[in-house]
Write a protein that holds these residues in place. Structure first.
Motif, mmCIF file in Angstrom:
data_model
loop_
_atom_site.group_PDB
_atom_site.id
_atom_site.type_symbol
_atom_site.label_atom_id
_atom_site.label_comp_id
_atom_site.label_asym_id
_atom_site.label_seq_id
_atom_site.Cartn_x
_atom_site.Cartn_y
_atom_site.Cartn_z
ATOM 1 N N PRO A 173 12.393 11.306 6.602
ATOM 2 C CA PRO A 173 12.236 12.050 7.852
ATOM 3 C C PRO A 173 10.854 11.900 8.493
ATOM 4 N N THR A 174 9.853 11.609 7.679
ATOM 5 C CA THR A 174 8.508 11.438 8.225
ATOM 6 C C THR A 174 7.919 10.106 7.763
ATOM 7 N N HIS A 175 6.947 9.641 8.516
ATOM 8 C CA HIS A 175 6.230 8.416 8.159
ATOM 9 C C HIS A 175 5.551 8.572 6.796
ATOM 10 N N LEU A 176 5.020 9.747 6.518
ATOM 11 C CA LEU A 176 4.328 9.974 5.253
ATOM 12 C C LEU A 176 5.259 9.805 4.054
ATOM 13 N N GLU A 177 6.500 10.229 4.208
ATOM 14 C CA GLU A 177 7.438 10.109 3.095
ATOM 15 C C GLU A 177 7.767 8.642 2.807
ATOM 16 N N LEU A 178 7.848 7.822 3.836
ATOM 17 C CA LEU A 178 8.077 6.397 3.627
ATOM 18 C C LEU A 178 6.863 5.757 2.950
ATOM 19 N N LEU A 179 5.665 6.101 3.414
ATOM 20 C CA LEU A 179 4.449 5.579 2.789
ATOM 21 C C LEU A 179 4.395 5.977 1.314
ATOM 22 N N SER A 180 4.781 7.197 1.020
ATOM 23 C CA SER A 180 4.750 7.672 -0.357
ATOM 24 C C SER A 180 5.736 6.917 -1.239
ATOM 25 N N ALA A 181 6.922 6.629 -0.700
ATOM 26 C CA ALA A 181 7.915 5.875 -1.471
ATOM 27 C C ALA A 181 7.418 4.462 -1.757
ATOM 28 N N ILE A 182 6.716 3.867 -0.796
ATOM 29 C CA ILE A 182 6.148 2.534 -0.996
ATOM 30 C C ILE A 182 5.042 2.601 -2.050
ATOM 31 N N ALA A 183 4.166 3.596 -1.945
ATOM 32 C CA ALA A 183 3.075 3.742 -2.912
ATOM 33 C C ALA A 183 3.610 3.985 -4.317
ATOM 34 N N HIS A 184 4.750 4.653 -4.417
ATOM 35 C CA HIS A 184 5.341 4.913 -5.733
ATOM 36 C C HIS A 184 5.642 3.610 -6.462
ATOM 37 N N GLU A 188 0.480 -7.787 5.547
ATOM 38 C CA GLU A 188 -0.282 -7.377 6.724
ATOM 39 C C GLU A 188 -1.123 -6.114 6.537
ATOM 40 N N GLY A 189 -1.011 -5.439 5.391
ATOM 41 C CA GLY A 189 -1.829 -4.262 5.150
ATOM 42 C C GLY A 189 -1.201 -2.972 5.617
ATOM 43 N N ALA A 190 -1.848 -1.870 5.258
ATOM 44 C CA ALA A 190 -1.292 -0.539 5.517
ATOM 45 C C ALA A 190 -1.118 -0.241 6.995
ATOM 46 N N PHE A 225 -4.251 5.080 -3.217
ATOM 47 C CA PHE A 225 -5.290 6.080 -3.453
ATOM 48 C C PHE A 225 -5.756 6.773 -2.183
ATOM 49 N N ARG A 226 -4.957 6.615 -1.115
ATOM 50 C CA ARG A 226 -5.232 7.364 0.113
ATOM 51 C C ARG A 226 -4.457 8.670 0.054
ATOM 52 N N ASN A 227 -4.953 9.599 -0.730
ATOM 53 C CA ASN A 227 -4.254 10.865 -0.909
ATOM 54 C C ASN A 227 -4.079 11.610 0.417
ATOM 55 N N ASP A 228 -4.974 11.331 1.379
ATOM 56 C CA ASP A 228 -4.863 11.972 2.687
ATOM 57 C C ASP A 228 -3.663 11.458 3.476
ATOM 58 N N LEU A 229 -3.116 10.280 3.104
ATOM 59 C CA LEU A 229 -1.979 9.718 3.820
ATOM 60 C C LEU A 229 -0.643 9.993 3.145
ATOM 61 N N LEU A 230 -0.665 10.425 1.906
ATOM 62 C CA LEU A 230 0.560 10.469 1.121
ATOM 63 C C LEU A 230 1.026 11.886 0.825
ATOM 64 N N GLU A 231 2.347 12.069 0.901
ATOM 65 C CA GLU A 231 2.960 13.344 0.516
ATOM 66 C C GLU A 231 3.188 13.322 -0.992
ATOM 67 N N ARG A 277 2.471 12.364 -8.086
ATOM 68 C CA ARG A 277 1.549 12.853 -9.132
ATOM 69 C C ARG A 277 2.147 12.687 -10.526
ATOM 70 N N ASP A 278 3.487 12.653 -10.606
ATOM 71 C CA ASP A 278 4.129 12.471 -11.908
ATOM 72 C C ASP A 278 3.820 11.100 -12.494
ATOM 73 N N THR A 279 3.457 10.154 -11.637
ATOM 74 C CA THR A 279 3.084 8.821 -12.108
ATOM 75 C C THR A 279 1.582 8.637 -12.129
ATOM 76 N N SER A 280 0.904 9.117 -11.077
ATOM 77 C CA SER A 280 -0.532 8.845 -10.951
ATOM 78 C C SER A 280 -1.372 9.664 -11.932
ATOM 79 N N LEU A 281 -1.062 10.937 -12.105
ATOM 80 C CA LEU A 281 -1.886 11.768 -12.985
ATOM 81 C C LEU A 281 -1.785 11.371 -14.463
ATOM 82 N N PRO A 282 -0.593 10.982 -14.967
ATOM 83 C CA PRO A 282 -0.563 10.491 -16.348
ATOM 84 C C PRO A 282 -1.430 9.252 -16.555
ATOM 85 N N LEU A 283 -1.577 8.410 -15.534
ATOM 86 C CA LEU A 283 -2.457 7.249 -15.666
ATOM 87 C C LEU A 283 -3.898 7.699 -15.859
ATOM 88 N N PHE A 284 -4.294 8.717 -15.105
ATOM 89 C CA PHE A 284 -5.640 9.255 -15.291
ATOM 90 C C PHE A 284 -5.751 9.919 -16.656
#
Length: 208
Positions: free
Chosen positions: A52-63, A26-28, A110-116, A123-130
């Motif tokens: 504790p926050t919606h952002l932390e759940l979104l970040s865990a999913i993005a991970h 269903e999308g983000a 890649f919605r850095n504005d939404l993610l903690e 960043r430990d995963t995303s920056l090494p990819l870059f």
């Protein structure tokens, strides 16, 4: 007095699993704590013991998405046995295929504005990819050096070139997903656009 209820690690995993599935279906926009809790079969307050926050759940999913993409990149590189340009071509194809197969996850990642990203170590995963992209650009174009600044000439450094190439790939992925590029170019194969993007940032391939 009863002891406070401890977080259940299995529930944490289940909540992320449900979130990943909901994102794919269903999308983000569907990723609310309440909806994920409902689909996981727990009270709407239960996720907050882990997130504790919606952002932390979104970040865990993005991970999960970054972990999947990192595994695909490792496979695509094949141990780094090919020349850097060939690796970049395979990496670009892998990136575009991931984006088109997982549009909801790709958008979230890649919605850095939404993610903690700092709190949950995204960043430990995303920056090494870059970093892989920068390394391969530097190998394919020795003239640009390997840093942020200019290379041996007056042009940009490898990080700048890699950033521009990434932006190009991102644009191809988005426009392809929307059907715009197929309509404009009259093709159903993104391969020529990938090769053109590589030529634009790395120079024409030798012998072609």
């Amino acid at each position: 007095m009863s002891e406070p209820e401890k977080p259940d690690p299995d529930l944490r995993t289940r909540l992320v699993d449900v979130g990943v599935d909901l994102l794919a279906r269903e999308g983000a926009g569907a990723l609310t704590l309440r909806e994920i809790a409902r689909r996981a079969g727990v009270s709407h307050g239960a996720p907050r013991r882990h997130f504790p926050t919606h952002l932390e759940l979104l970040s865990a999913i993005a991970h999960r998405g970054f972990t999947d993409l990192a595994a695909r990149v490792t496979t695509a590189r094949g141990g780094g046995a090919r020349d850097p340009r060939a690796e970049l071509a395979e990496l670009g194809r892998t990136y575009l295929e991931f984006a088109l197969e997982n549009p909801g996850m790709y958008e979230l990642m890649f919605r850095n504005d939404l993610l903690e990203s700092g709190h949950l170590r995204l960043r430990d995963t995303s920056l090494p990819l870059f970093g892989v992209l920068v390394e391969l650009v530097a190998g394919a174009r020795p003239d640009v050096g390997d840093g942020f600044g200019a290379g041996s000439g007056s042009g940009p450094g490898a990080r700048t070139v890699a950033g521009a190439l990434w932006a190009n790939l991102h644009g191809i992925a988005q426009l392809w997903r929307w059907g715009s590029l197929q309509l404009a170019t009259g093709t159903d194969d993104f391969g020529p656009m990938l090769r053109t993007a590589l030529d634009a940032h790395l120079g024409p391939e030798a012998g072609r």
